[in-house]
Design a protein around this motif. Structure first.
Motif, PDB file in Angstrom:
ATOM      1  N   VAL A  20      20.330  -4.667  25.393  1.00 43.06           N
ATOM      2  CA  VAL A  20      20.127  -5.240  26.728  1.00 43.06           C
ATOM      3  C   VAL A  20      20.597  -6.684  26.690  1.00 43.06           C
ATOM      4  CG1 VAL A  20      18.200  -3.746  27.380  1.00 43.06           C
ATOM      5  CG2 VAL A  20      17.757  -5.866  26.129  1.00 43.06           C
ATOM      6  N   GLU A  35      13.085  -9.929  24.591  1.00 40.57           N
ATOM      7  CA  GLU A  35      12.341  -9.057  23.676  1.00 40.57           C
ATOM      8  C   GLU A  35      13.135  -7.786  23.373  1.00 40.57           C
ATOM      9  OE1 GLU A  35       8.482  -8.298  25.220  1.00 40.57           O
ATOM     10  OE2 GLU A  35       7.792 -10.378  24.992  1.00 40.57           O
ATOM     11  N   GLY A  36      13.747  -7.204  24.413  1.00 41.08           N
ATOM     12  CA  GLY A  36      14.549  -6.005  24.195  1.00 41.08           C
ATOM     13  C   GLY A  36      15.755  -6.288  23.314  1.00 41.08           C
ATOM     14  N   ARG A  52      24.774  -1.015  25.551  1.00 39.27           N
ATOM     15  CA  ARG A  52      24.006  -1.043  26.788  1.00 39.27           C
ATOM     16  C   ARG A  52      24.117   0.313  27.490  1.00 39.27           C
ATOM     17  NH1 ARG A  52      25.303  -6.769  29.870  1.00 39.27           N
ATOM     18  NH2 ARG A  52      25.026  -8.191  28.093  1.00 39.27           N
ATOM     19  N   ASP A 109      24.043   0.044  31.208  1.00 38.60           N
ATOM     20  CA  ASP A 109      23.915  -0.491  32.556  1.00 38.60           C
ATOM     21  C   ASP A 109      25.237  -0.594  33.306  1.00 38.60           C
ATOM     22  OD1 ASP A 109      25.061  -2.479  31.047  1.00 38.60           O
ATOM     23  OD2 ASP A 109      23.657  -4.061  31.638  1.00 38.60           O
ATOM     24  N   LEU A 131      18.379 -11.742  29.956  1.00 42.01           N
ATOM     25  CA  LEU A 131      17.522 -11.039  30.906  1.00 42.01           C
ATOM     26  C   LEU A 131      16.300 -10.411  30.249  1.00 42.01           C
ATOM     27  CD1 LEU A 131      20.203  -9.245  33.137  1.00 42.01           C
ATOM     28  CD2 LEU A 131      19.065 -11.434  33.532  1.00 42.01           C
ATOM     29  N   ASP A 132      16.445  -9.980  29.018  1.00 46.21           N
ATOM     30  CA  ASP A 132      15.356  -9.300  28.317  1.00 46.21           C
ATOM     31  C   ASP A 132      15.362  -9.730  26.850  1.00 46.21           C
ATOM     32  OD1 ASP A 132      13.452  -7.630  27.247  1.00 46.21           O
ATOM     33  OD2 ASP A 132      14.331  -5.756  27.995  1.00 46.21           O
TER      34      ASP A 132
END
Length: 375
Positions: A242, A249-250, A210, A212, A246-247
């Motif tokens: 990711v 697709e990512g 990540r 983040d 939360l995501d």
């Protein structure tokens, strides 16, 4: 999203501390709330001893003077310590545990505020700790991206009480770089992982990470440094990960990029930050026909839940509990005078930057025959 009462109280306390004295009507205007709401907030905070209230205005409470001491949580006399953390779960739960144990051992009271990885809230949360009587601070800012430190940090160096930066590293030359700090050496942790995989006969591992959090960014930087130090070349670019919840697709894109690298023969090993992502990736890779450790030797980073995977994951374990404990002990030293020199002159010792080394907990996911711990 509607602002919580706790967040509003922190903003109110920050305003009063900055001004010293303020009218309730002025506070209502600055907070964007009704006079009735502001009055109720002031009454609640005054009842807790966080504000002094008289004749339609409030003021910052008198701090203990020389010879006075706030009482600790068990009624004894000891320092009150404030801890600002971005979270009370996952990685930071152990840091808080270590801080709490050290505070109890010193007869101190520890109070906690959480900023939920919102660096724009760090200052008001810290003001709340000071208003609650904190005489010293342990500060782990809620930075997420690479630019958050530069944008949201200069005020920390100007705090009016002894402060220790916790599990964060300041940019060289910045005001924060002059503070005491205690943190994990994530570069060393990455070196342990890479060296272990190479020792098992793999080439340099891919990094899946990540971007983040400060830990994620430190792992990324440590990966580049580790490969250079060991004379290795990355088998491919870092795969950006990711959170799957939360995501989706990512997250799926990251899994498929890792699967493609393995099935094409480009890599046979990977380091994945963090545990949760690693566990979910192992599950999804199996659905795509890539098995751990048969097809992929994998090491996770954090070691919070890595051992609970179907195939227990080898993991780098930062010394989280020790970070919290040593940072608290250092702060208590500063508050009690224990950090003065022993030469009889009473000079304060230099500030300290303590780097604690992670360990590698070897399990089944990298093809290990038995669990061991490396340093």
């Amino acid at each position: 999203m509607r602002e919580s009462a706790v967040a509003r109280h922190d903003r109110l306390l920050a305003l009063v501390r900055e001004r010293g004295t303020a009218r309730v009507s002025d506070l209502a205007a600055h907070l964007g709330v009704s006079p009735v709401t502001a009055r109720r907030d002031v009454e609640a905070l005054a009842a807790r001893g966080l504000l002094d209230r008289a004749h339609g205005q409030v003021s910052w409470p008198r701090r203990p003077g020389a010879g006075e001491r706030l009482t600790s949580g068990d009624g004894g006399v000891g320092p009150v310590l404030g801890l600002l953390a971005p979270s009370a779960t996952y990685y930071f739960a152990e840091i808080i545990r270590g801080a709490r144990e050290a505070a109890a051992g010193a007869g101190a009271r520890l109070i906690l505020r959480i900023c939920d990885y919102r660096p724009e809230d760090d200052r008001s949360r810290t003001e709340g700790l000071l208003a609650a009587g904190a005489e010293g601070l342990l500060v782990a800012p809620g930075w997420r991206g690479a630019g958050d430190q530069a944008e949201h940090s200069d005020w920390i160096a100007d705090l009016p009480v002894p402060t220790v930066l916790l599990e964060r590293r300041a940019m060289p030359g910045s005001p924060l770089d002059g503070l005491d700090r205690v943190s994990s050496d994530h570069r060393h942790g990455v070196v342990l992982a890479v060296r272990h995989l190479v020792g098992l006969g793999h080439g340099a591992p891919l990094l899946v990470a990540r971007s983040d959090s400060p830990t994620a960014l430190a792992v990324r930087a440590g990966y580049t440094e580790a490969l250079a130090a060991l004379g290795l070349t990355s088998p491919g670019p870092v795969i950006d990960s990711v959170p799957g919840e939360l995501d989706p697709e990512g997250f799926e894109a990251a899994v498929r990029a890792l699967s493609a690298a393995i099935t094409s023969g480009g890599a046979t090993a990977a380091l994945v930050h963090n545990d949760v992502d690693a566990i979910q990736m192992v599950q999804r890779l199996a659905e795509l026909g890539v098995r751990v450790p048969r097809d992929l030797a994998l090491i996770a980073y954090d070691d919070e839940v890595a051992a609970l995977a179907d195939t227990p994951l080898t993991a780098v374990a930062p010394p989280k509990r020790h970070v919290g404990r040593l940072a608290t002990e250092l702060l208590v030293e500063r508050l009690t005078g224990g950090a003065e020199s022993e030469d009889g002159r009473g000079d304060e010792e230099p500030r300290r930057h303590l780097s604690l080394l992670p360990t590698l907990r070897v399990r089944a996911s990298c093809g290990a025959k038995s669990a061991t711990t490396s340093r």
